[in-house]
Design an enzyme around this catalytic site. Sequence first.
Site, short mmCIF file in Angstrom:
data_model
loop_
_atom_site.label_atom_id
_atom_site.label_comp_id
_atom_site.label_asym_id
_atom_site.label_seq_id
_atom_site.Cartn_x
_atom_site.Cartn_y
_atom_site.Cartn_z
N CYS A 104 -34.29 91.89 42.51
CA CYS A 104 -35.16 91.60 43.65
C CYS A 104 -35.86 92.83 44.19
O CYS A 104 -36.94 92.73 44.77
CB CYS A 104 -34.36 90.96 44.78
SG CYS A 104 -33.44 89.49 44.28
N HIS A 357 -40.38 84.09 47.20
CA HIS A 357 -39.73 85.33 46.76
C HIS A 357 -39.78 85.44 45.23
O HIS A 357 -38.82 85.10 44.56
CB HIS A 357 -38.29 85.34 47.26
CG HIS A 357 -37.45 86.49 46.79
ND1 HIS A 357 -37.96 87.74 46.52
CD2 HIS A 357 -36.10 86.57 46.54
CE1 HIS A 357 -36.97 88.53 46.12
NE2 HIS A 357 -35.85 87.84 46.12
N CYS A 388 -31.74 92.51 50.06
CA CYS A 388 -30.54 92.44 49.23
C CYS A 388 -30.97 92.33 47.77
O CYS A 388 -32.11 91.99 47.46
CB CYS A 388 -29.66 91.27 49.63
SG CYS A 388 -30.42 89.65 49.42
N GLY A 390 -29.54 91.29 43.65
CA GLY A 390 -28.54 90.65 42.82
C GLY A 390 -27.53 91.62 42.22
O GLY A 390 -27.81 92.79 42.01
#
Length: 412
Positions: A104, A357, A388, A390
Site C-alpha cells: 500500500c 485505494h 498502514c 500489508g
Amino acid sequence: MPTGRTARASRAVRDVVFVDGVRTPFGKAGDKGIYAGMRADDLVVKCIRDLLRRNPSLPPERIDDVAIAATTQTGDQGLTIGRTAALLAGLPRTVPGFAIDRMCAGAMTAVTTTASGIAFGAYDVVIAGGVEHMGNHPMGADADPNPRFMSERIVDPAALNMGNTAENLHDRFPGITKDRTDAYAVRSQQKLAAAYEDGRIQPDLVPVAGKKTGAGWTLNSVDEPPRPGTTVEDLATLRTPFRAHGRVTAGNAAGLNDGATAALLASADAAAELGLPVRMRLVAYAFAGVEPEVMGIGPVPATEKALRQAGLDISDIGLFEINEAFAVQVLSFLDHFGIDDDDPRVNRYGGAIAVGHPLASSGVRLMNQLARQFEEDPSVRYGMTTMCIGLGMGATVIWENPHHEHYGQDAT
C-alpha cells in the site's frame, strides 16, 4: 602517501520540496469498472504527461529519475515500470527509471526514496508515483507465500488477509465498535462529496478516456467508488465477509480499485532555478514494522518515529491525511494520539473509504490532498501523510506548509 583526488567526506543535506502531484480518477476493479480492459502502465503514463503539461518550465531532460510503484509487478505492471512508463510518456531516453514495491505504501516509498536522493545530491528533479489495476491484478493473485510462514508460525494466517487483520484490531481495541466505524465511514463519504462540490478534488485529476464494447468512448473525469448518500442505517445492513458476526464490511473499508498517481519532487534550489512552485517541504519520514496480524496499527509507531526525527509533537500537526484502508485502523491511530473521531484536522476531503485505494498509488493521493489544504489554510505549519501497509508495517511523512508565516524559519 596516497595521491590523487579525495572523495568529499561530507555533503550538506538539501531541502526537498513537493512541486506538484496528479492522479487519475479512481475506478472500481472488475469487468464493470471504468478501467476494465485498460492497461495499468497507460494510466501512469497519463499522469506523467500531465505533470509535464502542468509544469512547462521544466525541461524533460532535467528529470533525473522516475520511480513508479506497483504491488503486483507482472504483466502491464511489470518490466521495471518506472523505466517503461518514462519511455512511454515520451521522456528522453537519457531519463532512467525503476520500480518499487511496498504494498500500500508503494507511491509513498517512491517519494521518500527519491527524496533521499535529492537530499543527498544525487538528483535535482524526480517523478515518483504508483499504479494499481486491481481488475487486471487482484490482490494476492499468483502469490506463493513460503510455507515456513505457517509451519514455523512466523506470522498468523490472518496476516495474509487484510480484512482479517482489521477484525483483529477490533478484538484488540474493543472500544472501537462497529457503530463507531460505520459512523466514521459515513463522514468520509460526506466529506468527499463536499470537497467535490467545492471543486477541491478536480484540479489534480487527469481525465482518462476509456472504451467499452457496445458503449463507445467515455471520458472519465471523476472518481467511480464514492457513494455520497450512504447512511449509518445503510451500513448496518451489510454483511461481514471476514468473520461471522464481525465488524468489518465493504462499507467501512476501502474497496478494490484501479488508478495511478505521480508527483514531481525537486531540491529547493532546483525548484527556484526552474521556476517550479513549492507546495510542501519534506520535514521527516519513517517506516515501522508491527505484528503482521494487526497491520493496521502500523501508522502509530511510524508516526512516533517521524515525530522524533522532526523534533515535533503530535500537537504540532495541523492536518492529517490518513489512508483509510479500514475505519478501525484510522480510529486506532486517533485513539492512540488522543484525537477525536471527527477532529477537523483529519481527512478534510474524506478518504479511501469513499474515494478508493488502488494500493501502491494511494500515497501520492494523500500528498495531493494535503498540499491543496496547505494552500487553503496558511495557519497550519505542519501536516502529515500516513498509512498502514500489508504484512505489518506503517509509513509516515511530515510536511511543512510554504504558505505559513514562519515557513523556513528555525525549521526542522
